[in-house]
Design an enzyme around this catalytic site. Structure first.
Site, short mmCIF file in Angstrom:
data_model
loop_
_atom_site.label_atom_id
_atom_site.label_comp_id
_atom_site.label_asym_id
_atom_site.label_seq_id
_atom_site.Cartn_x
_atom_site.Cartn_y
_atom_site.Cartn_z
N ILE A 50 0.85 -1.20 0.00
CA ILE A 50 0.00 0.00 0.00
C ILE A 50 0.88 1.25 0.00
O ILE A 50 0.66 2.19 -0.75
CB ILE A 50 -0.97 -0.03 1.21
N GLU A 172 9.34 -4.00 -4.03
CA GLU A 172 8.83 -4.35 -2.71
C GLU A 172 9.36 -5.72 -2.34
O GLU A 172 9.13 -6.70 -3.05
CB GLU A 172 7.30 -4.37 -2.74
N GLN A 224 13.03 0.74 16.45
CA GLN A 224 14.48 1.02 16.43
C GLN A 224 15.28 -0.25 16.17
O GLN A 224 16.23 -0.25 15.38
CB GLN A 224 14.92 1.60 17.78
N CYS A 421 -17.40 -16.86 -11.56
CA CYS A 421 -16.70 -18.12 -11.78
C CYS A 421 -17.48 -19.29 -11.19
O CYS A 421 -18.44 -19.75 -11.80
CB CYS A 421 -15.27 -18.02 -11.25
N GLY A 423 -19.61 -19.04 -8.95
CA GLY A 423 -20.96 -18.49 -8.82
C GLY A 423 -21.74 -18.51 -10.13
O GLY A 423 -22.96 -18.56 -10.14
N GLU A 445 -16.92 -31.56 -11.03
CA GLU A 445 -15.92 -31.21 -10.02
C GLU A 445 -16.34 -31.78 -8.66
O GLU A 445 -15.49 -32.16 -7.85
CB GLU A 445 -15.75 -29.68 -9.93
N HIS A 575 -13.38 -13.36 -13.81
CA HIS A 575 -13.34 -12.68 -12.51
C HIS A 575 -13.40 -11.16 -12.71
O HIS A 575 -12.35 -10.52 -12.82
CB HIS A 575 -12.07 -13.06 -11.76
N GLU A 577 -13.93 -8.85 -10.70
CA GLU A 577 -13.37 -8.07 -9.58
C GLU A 577 -11.89 -7.72 -9.82
O GLU A 577 -11.39 -6.74 -9.25
CB GLU A 577 -13.54 -8.82 -8.25
N1 GLN Z 1 -13.92 -24.62 -9.35
C1 GLN Z 1 -14.39 -24.01 -10.54
C2 GLN Z 1 -13.51 -24.36 -11.74
O1 GLN Z 1 -12.40 -24.78 -11.58
C3 GLN Z 1 -14.48 -22.52 -10.37
C4 GLN Z 1 -13.14 -21.86 -10.24
C5 GLN Z 1 -13.24 -20.48 -9.68
O2 GLN Z 1 -14.26 -20.10 -9.14
N2 GLN Z 1 -12.15 -19.72 -9.74
O3 GLN Z 1 -13.92 -24.18 -12.87
#
Ligand code: GLN
Length: 624
Positions: A50, A172, A224, A421, A423, A445, A575, A577
């Site tokens: 940061i 860093e 220190q 992903c 989700g 999976e 992703h 985010e």
């Molecule tokens: N486990 C899932 C996959 O491998 C989702 C991966 C994730 O959410 N990054 O496809």
């Protein structure tokens, strides 16, 4: 007698000619590139990333080219196999490198896409040295920590400087001074400073001042001792950033200055703040940017006009960040790492960006789906009062049935939903089971024998065995279908600039958003499983829209429910985010937060929430 400088100039790849060993990458011009090195003392987790990214941002705003690098002490080649519960989230770069979450801090603060050159680990450094040794690269010499491993570190830094044409490389060093595993980095940096000469390398030490409640005063002894450890390694810091709970008092700053030979105006109080995005301004007020320019003799490279503009843009964001919010929302995030916020650092940040832009206080609530059964009444109770739900990425079967139940609750009760992903996959399974009536639909999976494997392993992954390094990783193109929610969200992408995503000037918000044009976006992936193409037709016939796909292959990458069936139900196999930035908040998150505000404040007219981000508000047509 040759001088030190002569010897340094002539000390190439071989260490036969002299005791100096400073291999130079092709094209390296000594004096052209400067370095700021940030190390930590007392303990880890002080926020070196940061500090370093905030200072780097101040210099970037002045028009200087910045190349940050995080040097990790651990032996792993990358962060891909690390447990996010222990180490924070795995951050993925465009080129597919799996890194530490600190790289996310740099990308967000600098608004700059990074590459594998901006990250290294001890494992990578040793591997390069050992590979070179096997290839006969050391001319019959015994290969040693000094000069060969340290030489490799210096080479990496100089190579980064050349490749990214850096005015300033920000280094860093992971861990704390005194650790065994980062000692060779610190030694390499000491040598670098010696070789590059005066005015080329600025060392910054982060330290920590303790405030024991029983004493009620700040104690600087640990600081220190930590700084002394750095000086024992031959490094004299030029600047010190002091972490503390409260603003560091003059007495403590003076003591630290006095024991470390650092002028007191270069001892900066970096106490806890509500948001890290206020730190750059605090540093500028303390004059740290000018100190660095002076130390590194960089005043001549400053572009004042650029700095003025960048400052104004940033100040606008910080004003939104710190001013009282008009709205209040509660957003739930499911996940088995729910107890640790760092595991979802980028989601947290994306919400922070969007909350500021849309003036909503966001109460982020973590939902541990391993702790309750997938029973509808239990789920309804767990999600009571939520204005939106995010099911983030994840691996493994634990908690997935309850996640699917959360998705069902959101779909049926019109609660804004963003799937990321895993989700995304949960949303497909839920829809297959409850709308397409594919009983027992699931992902291979979690259950290899699942009756309807709507989510299955990627064909290209089937060939690869074992863990680590076998995922679909990094940025890929996503073709967005016209006239969908996704096209509406990503509409800016095809208006105006040709600049690649998240680069170049910040686009001003266009007044007209034309969702009727197909768009190509670029987003970051990290997965092994995907929608089995043989179910696509059936899912779509039942009303699920795959609004983002791979441009050539049948890989589904964005899904949504049509409005008005649902106000905001969208998910991505990538992703989103990872690419949210303070001044460039990610569209799928903006849409989610806007929809959450509308959910929380049903009486407020949509246009007062956001003309841009609520899909059911028609933006004004553009003035021609
Ligand atoms: N486990 C899932 C996959 O491998 C989702 C991966 C994730 O959410 N990054 O496809």
């Amino acid at each position: 007698m040759p001088t030190t400088q002569d010897l340094l100039q002539n000390a190439g790849h071989s260490s036969q000619e002299s005791e100096f060993f400073n291999p130079m990458p092709p094209g390296y011009v000594p004096g052209r590139h400067k370095y700021v090195v940030v190390v930590g003392t007392v303990m880890s987790g002080l926020g070196k990333g940061i500090f370093s990214s905030s200072l780097a941002k101040l210099l970037k705003d002045k028009g200087l080219r910045i190349a940050p690098i995080k040097m990790e002490g651990y032996l792993n080649i990358d962060s891909g196999t690390l447990n996010p519960y222990r180490h924070g989230e795995v951050f993925v770069l465009d080129d597919g490198l799996e890194t530490d979450m600190d790289l996310g801090t740099y990308e967000r603060m600098l608004d700059q896409n990074l590459t594998k050159d901006n990250y290294t680990t001890s494992g990578q450094v040793y591997r390069t040295v050992l590979d070179k040794e096997r290839g006969g690269g050391y001319l019959g010499r015994d290969v040693q920590m000094i000069p060969h491993v340290t030489g490799e570190v210096k080479y990496l830094l100089r190579q980064l400087a050349v490749r990214q044409k850096a005015d300033v490389v920000f280094v860093e060093v992971g861990g704390t001074v005194g650790d065994h595993e980062n000692a060779f980095y610190i030694e390499a940096l000491r040598q670098l400073a010696f070789e590059e000469g005066e005015g080329a390398v600025c060392f910054v030490a982060l330290t920590y001042v303790i405030e024991p409640p029983a004493l009620g005063e700040q104690k600087s002894k640990a600081a220190q001792l930590g700084l002394k450890k750095l000086m024992e390694a031959g490094v004299q810091p030029h600047m010190i950033a002091v972490r503390a709970q409260n603003a560091v008092q003059d007495a403590a700053r003076q003591k630290i200055a006095m024991f470390s030979n650092v002028p007191v105006d270069r001892v900066f109080s970096m106490h806890d703040r509500a948001s890290i995005y206020t730190i750059p301004d605090a540093m500028r007020h303390a004059g740290l940017d000018r100190e660095v320019l002076t130390m590194l003799r960089l005043h001549g490279r400053v572009n004042q006009a650029m700095e003025d503009e960048a400052r104004e843009q940033w100040a606008g964001f910080v004003r939104k960040l710190i001013s009282p919010r008009k709205f209040k929302t509660k957003i739930g995030i499911t996940g088995k790492y729910a107890s640790l916020r760092d595991a979802y650092a980028s989601i947290d940040k994306a919400l922070e960006h969007c909350g500021a832009h849309l003036s909503s206080e966001i109460d982020v609530a973590w939902i541990d789906t391993t702790k309750f059964p997938p029973a509808p009444e239990v789920v309804a109770e767990q999600l009571r009062g939520f204005n939106a739900v995010i099911v983030p990425g994840g691996f493994g079967v634990r908690g997935t049935e309850s996640k699917i139940a959360c998705v069902q609750h959101c779909r049926e009760n019109r609660i804004p939903y963003l799937g990321i992903c895993l989700g995304f996959q949960m949303a497909v399974i839920e829809f297959a089971r409850h709308v397409c009536n594919l009983e027992g639909a699931g992902s291979t999976e979690f259950d290899r024998e699942t009756k309807h494997p709507v989510i299955d392993i990627l064909p290209e992954q089937k060939k690869i065995e074992g863990l680590g390094g076998n995922m679909r990783l990094g940025a890929q193109d996503v073709a967005i279908k016209a006239d969908t929610l996704a096209a509406f969200l990503f509409a800016e992408r095809h208006q105006g600039t040709e600049a690649p995503r998240n680069q170049g000037p910040i686009p001003s918000m266009p007044r007209s958003l034309d969702a009727s044009v197909p768009i190509l976006i670029h987003e970051r992936f990290r997965h092994r499983y995907e929608v089995d193409p043989k179910y696509i037709e059936q899912l779509e016939a039942a009303g699920l829209i795959f609004s983002g796909r791979h441009p050539q292959q049948p890989i589904m990458q964005v899904l949504e429910l049509p409005r008005p069936v649902h106000p905001y139900f969208v998910a991505a196999q990538f992703h989103p985010e990872l690419t949210s930035r303070p001044l460039r908040p990610q569209p799928m998150f903006m849409g989610l937060v806007a929809a959450a505000i509308a959910h929380a404040h049903p009486d407020v007219p949509a246009a007062q929430i956001s003309e841009r981000w609520l899909p059911f508000v028609q933006p004004e047509p553009a003035a021609v």
